[in-house]
Design a protein around this motif. Structure first.
Motif, PDB file in Angstrom:
ATOM      1  N   GLN A 192      -1.437 -54.116 -19.783  1.00 54.85           N
ATOM      2  CA  GLN A 192      -2.481 -54.695 -18.929  1.00 54.85           C
ATOM      3  C   GLN A 192      -1.877 -55.719 -17.962  1.00 54.85           C
ATOM      4  N   THR A 193      -0.956 -56.516 -18.441  1.00 57.25           N
ATOM      5  CA  THR A 193      -0.290 -57.498 -17.586  1.00 57.25           C
ATOM      6  C   THR A 193       0.483 -56.809 -16.471  1.00 57.25           C
ATOM      7  N   ALA A 194       1.173 -55.735 -16.800  1.00 65.52           N
ATOM      8  CA  ALA A 194       1.921 -54.991 -15.781  1.00 65.52           C
ATOM      9  C   ALA A 194       0.973 -54.403 -14.737  1.00 65.52           C
ATOM     10  N   ALA A 195      -0.163 -53.881 -15.178  1.00 66.73           N
ATOM     11  CA  ALA A 195      -1.145 -53.331 -14.238  1.00 66.73           C
ATOM     12  C   ALA A 195      -1.709 -54.421 -13.340  1.00 66.73           C
ATOM     13  N   MET A 196      -1.974 -55.584 -13.900  1.00 64.17           N
ATOM     14  CA  MET A 196      -2.490 -56.705 -13.099  1.00 64.17           C
ATOM     15  C   MET A 196      -1.451 -57.165 -12.075  1.00 64.17           C
ATOM     16  N   ASN A 197      -0.189 -57.170 -12.449  1.00 65.51           N
ATOM     17  CA  ASN A 197       0.872 -57.544 -11.508  1.00 65.51           C
ATOM     18  C   ASN A 197       0.977 -56.543 -10.368  1.00 65.51           C
ATOM     19  N   ARG A 198       0.849 -55.250 -10.684  1.00 62.64           N
ATOM     20  CA  ARG A 198       0.871 -54.229  -9.623  1.00 62.64           C
ATOM     21  C   ARG A 198      -0.315 -54.413  -8.681  1.00 62.64           C
ATOM     22  N   LEU A 199      -1.470 -54.710  -9.234  1.00 67.48           N
ATOM     23  CA  LEU A 199      -2.660 -54.938  -8.412  1.00 67.48           C
ATOM     24  C   LEU A 199      -2.478 -56.159  -7.511  1.00 67.48           C
ATOM     25  N   ALA A 200      -1.920 -57.221  -8.053  1.00 71.14           N
ATOM     26  CA  ALA A 200      -1.682 -58.431  -7.258  1.00 71.14           C
ATOM     27  C   ALA A 200      -0.715 -58.156  -6.113  1.00 71.14           C
ATOM     28  N   GLU A 201       0.345 -57.400  -6.392  1.00 78.08           N
ATOM     29  CA  GLU A 201       1.314 -57.058  -5.344  1.00 78.08           C
ATOM     30  C   GLU A 201       0.663 -56.187  -4.274  1.00 78.08           C
ATOM     31  N   SER A 202      -0.178 -55.260  -4.697  1.00 76.32           N
ATOM     32  CA  SER A 202      -0.881 -54.398  -3.753  1.00 76.32           C
ATOM     33  C   SER A 202      -1.816 -55.217  -2.876  1.00 76.32           C
ATOM     34  N   ASN A 203      -2.539 -56.145  -3.489  1.00 75.20           N
ATOM     35  CA  ASN A 203      -3.451 -57.005  -2.723  1.00 75.20           C
ATOM     36  C   ASN A 203      -2.681 -57.876  -1.739  1.00 75.20           C
ATOM     37  N   GLU A 204      -1.531 -58.372  -2.157  1.00 73.01           N
ATOM     38  CA  GLU A 204      -0.708 -59.197  -1.276  1.00 73.01           C
ATOM     39  C   GLU A 204      -0.224 -58.391  -0.072  1.00 73.01           C
ATOM     40  N   ALA A 205       0.192 -57.155  -0.309  1.00 67.46           N
ATOM     41  CA  ALA A 205       0.653 -56.295   0.787  1.00 67.46           C
ATOM     42  C   ALA A 205      -0.498 -55.974   1.737  1.00 67.46           C
ATOM     43  N   LEU A 206      -1.666 -55.684   1.186  1.00 63.90           N
ATOM     44  CA  LEU A 206      -2.827 -55.388   2.016  1.00 63.90           C
ATOM     45  C   LEU A 206      -3.224 -56.596   2.857  1.00 63.90           C
ATOM     46  N   THR A 207      -3.200 -57.759   2.259  1.00 63.85           N
ATOM     47  CA  THR A 207      -3.512 -58.984   2.988  1.00 63.85           C
ATOM     48  C   THR A 207      -2.538 -59.204   4.137  1.00 63.85           C
ATOM     49  N   ALA A 208      -1.269 -58.954   3.905  1.00 64.69           N
ATOM     50  CA  ALA A 208      -0.253 -59.119   4.948  1.00 64.69           C
ATOM     51  C   ALA A 208      -0.500 -58.156   6.103  1.00 64.69           C
ATOM     52  N   VAL A 209      -0.857 -56.918   5.799  1.00 68.27           N
ATOM     53  CA  VAL A 209      -1.127 -55.932   6.851  1.00 68.27           C
ATOM     54  C   VAL A 209      -2.346 -56.336   7.663  1.00 68.27           C
ATOM     55  N   ILE A 210      -3.394 -56.779   6.988  1.00 66.02           N
ATOM     56  CA  ILE A 210      -4.604 -57.209   7.702  1.00 66.02           C
ATOM     57  C   ILE A 210      -4.285 -58.402   8.592  1.00 66.02           C
ATOM     58  N   TYR A 211      -3.549 -59.372   8.063  1.00 66.83           N
ATOM     59  CA  TYR A 211      -3.191 -60.550   8.845  1.00 66.83           C
ATOM     60  C   TYR A 211      -2.372 -60.166  10.074  1.00 66.83           C
ATOM     61  N   GLN A 212      -1.371 -59.306   9.885  1.00 65.13           N
ATOM     62  CA  GLN A 212      -0.530 -58.889  11.002  1.00 65.13           C
ATOM     63  C   GLN A 212      -1.352 -58.163  12.061  1.00 65.13           C
ATOM     64  N   SER A 213      -2.285 -57.330  11.657  1.00 66.16           N
ATOM     65  CA  SER A 213      -3.088 -56.603  12.637  1.00 66.16           C
ATOM     66  C   SER A 213      -3.995 -57.554  13.400  1.00 66.16           C
ATOM     67  N   MET A 214      -4.484 -58.602  12.740  1.00 68.78           N
ATOM     68  CA  MET A 214      -5.339 -59.572  13.429  1.00 68.78           C
ATOM     69  C   MET A 214      -4.536 -60.403  14.410  1.00 68.78           C
TER      70      MET A 214
END
Length: 59
Positions: A16-38
């Motif tokens: 579960q911890t590993a899955a949560m870490n993958r989700l956090a990394e995915s969210n961080e990458a998505l946030t970076a893409v949204i920020y860059q596009s803005m």
């Protein structure tokens, strides 16, 4: 709880911890893409010149 149950619980918690870490990394990458596009959109947009209601430029 016996030892086998504790080991199963610890294994499940680790998964579960590993899955949560993958989700956090995915969210961080998505946030970076949204920020860059803005940032790109804002830098490409030309702001309109300030004018009076008559259309004459201000300043």
């Amino acid at each position: 709880m016996n030892e086998q149950q504790v080991n199963q619980l610890l294994s499940a918690m680790a998964a579960q911890t590993a899955a949560m870490n993958r989700l956090a990394e995915s969210n961080e990458a998505l946030t970076a893409v949204i920020y860059q596009s803005m940032v790109v959109e804002e830098s490409e947009v030309e702001l309109p010149q300030h004018t009076y209601l008559s259309g004459k430029p201000r300043g």
